[in-house]
Design a protein around this motif. Structure first.
Motif, mmCIF file in Angstrom:
data_model
loop_
_atom_site.group_PDB
_atom_site.id
_atom_site.type_symbol
_atom_site.label_atom_id
_atom_site.label_comp_id
_atom_site.label_asym_id
_atom_site.label_seq_id
_atom_site.Cartn_x
_atom_site.Cartn_y
_atom_site.Cartn_z
ATOM 1 N N SER A 153 0.914 -1.165 0.044
ATOM 2 C CA SER A 153 0.057 0.001 0.070
ATOM 3 C C SER A 153 0.882 1.153 0.001
ATOM 4 O O SER A 153 1.895 1.355 0.783
ATOM 5 N N ILE A 154 0.711 2.085 -0.802
ATOM 6 C CA ILE A 154 1.749 3.384 -1.104
ATOM 7 C C ILE A 154 0.774 4.672 -0.938
ATOM 8 O O ILE A 154 -0.269 4.791 -1.547
ATOM 9 N N LEU A 155 1.506 5.323 -0.025
ATOM 10 C CA LEU A 155 0.927 6.918 0.106
ATOM 11 C C LEU A 155 1.993 7.624 -0.699
ATOM 12 O O LEU A 155 2.997 7.842 -0.327
ATOM 13 N N PHE A 156 1.591 8.194 -2.041
ATOM 14 C CA PHE A 156 2.352 8.926 -2.595
ATOM 15 C C PHE A 156 2.240 10.536 -2.740
ATOM 16 O O PHE A 156 1.141 10.790 -2.950
ATOM 17 N N ILE A 157 2.921 11.169 -2.164
ATOM 18 C CA ILE A 157 2.903 12.777 -1.904
ATOM 19 C C ILE A 157 3.674 13.282 -2.997
ATOM 20 O O ILE A 157 4.723 13.096 -3.656
ATOM 21 N N ALA A 158 2.943 14.338 -3.744
ATOM 22 C CA ALA A 158 3.584 14.949 -4.769
ATOM 23 C C ALA A 158 2.779 16.391 -5.145
ATOM 24 O O ALA A 158 1.581 16.451 -4.444
ATOM 25 N N HIS A 159 3.281 17.166 -6.175
ATOM 26 C CA HIS A 159 2.519 18.309 -6.568
ATOM 27 C C HIS A 159 2.351 18.054 -8.012
ATOM 28 O O HIS A 159 1.479 18.916 -8.676
ATOM 29 N N ASP A 160 2.843 17.181 -8.579
ATOM 30 C CA ASP A 160 3.082 16.927 -10.031
ATOM 31 C C ASP A 160 1.792 15.971 -10.378
ATOM 32 O O ASP A 160 1.649 14.918 -10.159
#
Length: 249
Positions: A183-190
């Motif tokens: 399970s992945i929490l992916f933080i981004a602004h793109d």
């Protein structure tokens, strides 16, 4: 797998985040998106225990949080100890968590992990300085998955990389999710990267949740004005279509 319930953090009179609530489900990639200052970093720090929230709590479904939740940091040039070899960097968690106590066993495991992220086992005796940014981030991913976590928190893991290698690292993460059931929490602004990788999105604006939804819902029918502005800023690959879009604003 991981739940944020009403997280709030204040620094004096400034409220960094307020009433942040979301759940990362088993086997999904959840995108936490927003511009700089939206509260992403504070939320992550509260999630992993680096910052104590003023209100709210974090719940993890597994038994051992420190092993079960691992991070891949934003800057691959700062997150790897330059004095340690790749074998030491990737194998450290195996020793700390008592997974593999013998040196030979750790080297064998490290070799397999490097190949799993697209590197060669012969790389294990080299130092971080001899790798490119994209290769260093692969090493960071290998270090994170070495202890067999259930949750991977990726804090803008491709923002410091050249565009040409961003897709390679994102593909490694997607492969790890499928192969290991992460399970992945992916933080981004793109938002272009998020659209490719994430199943659901949580959009942060000024320390609050602007909206949540599936990838399809957010991109096809965004409700919040802030989300609409983020999507409007995503470049269109077709130059003619991009010029047409800009002229229509």
């Amino acid at each position: 797998m991981l739940t944020a319930d009403g997280l709030t953090k204040r620094y004096g009179r400034f409220t960094a985040i307020e009433d942040i609530s979301f759940t990362l489900h088993a086997g999904e990639v959840l995108g936490l998106v927003g511009e700089s200052g939206s509260g992403k970093s504070t939320t992550v720090r509260c999630l992993v225990g680096l910052t104590k929230p003023d209100a709210g709590q974090v719940r993890y479904a597994g038994p051992k949080f420190r092993r079960g939740v691992q991070m891949v940091f934003q800057d691959p040039y700062a997150s790897l100890n330059p004095r340690m070899t790749v074998a030491e960097i990737v194998g450290e968690g195996l020793l700390v968590h008592g997974i593999e106590k013998s040196s030979a066993g750790r080297r064998s495991r490290v070799g397999g992990l490097l190949e799993q992220v697209g590197l060669d086992k012969s790389d294990m005796d080299r130092y971080p300085r001899s790798f490119s940014g994209g290769q260093r981030q692969r090493i960071a991913i290998a270090r994170a998955i070495a202890v067999e976590p259930k949750v991977l928190i990726c804090d803008e893991p491709v923002s410091a990389l050249d565009v040409s290698v961003q897709a390679q690292v994102v593909n490694v993460l997607r492969d790890m999710k499928l192969e290991l059931g992460l399970s992945i929490l992916f933080i981004a602004h793109d938002l272009a990267v998020v659209r490719y990788l994430c199943d659901r999105l949580v959009v942060l604006d000024g320390g609050r949740i602007a909206e949540t939804g599936t990838r399809e819902q957010i991109y096809a029918n965004p409700r919040a004005p802030y989300t609409k502005s983020l999507l409007a800023a995503v470049p269109v690959p077709d130059p003619a279509a991009e010029r047409l879009r800009r002229s229509a604003r």
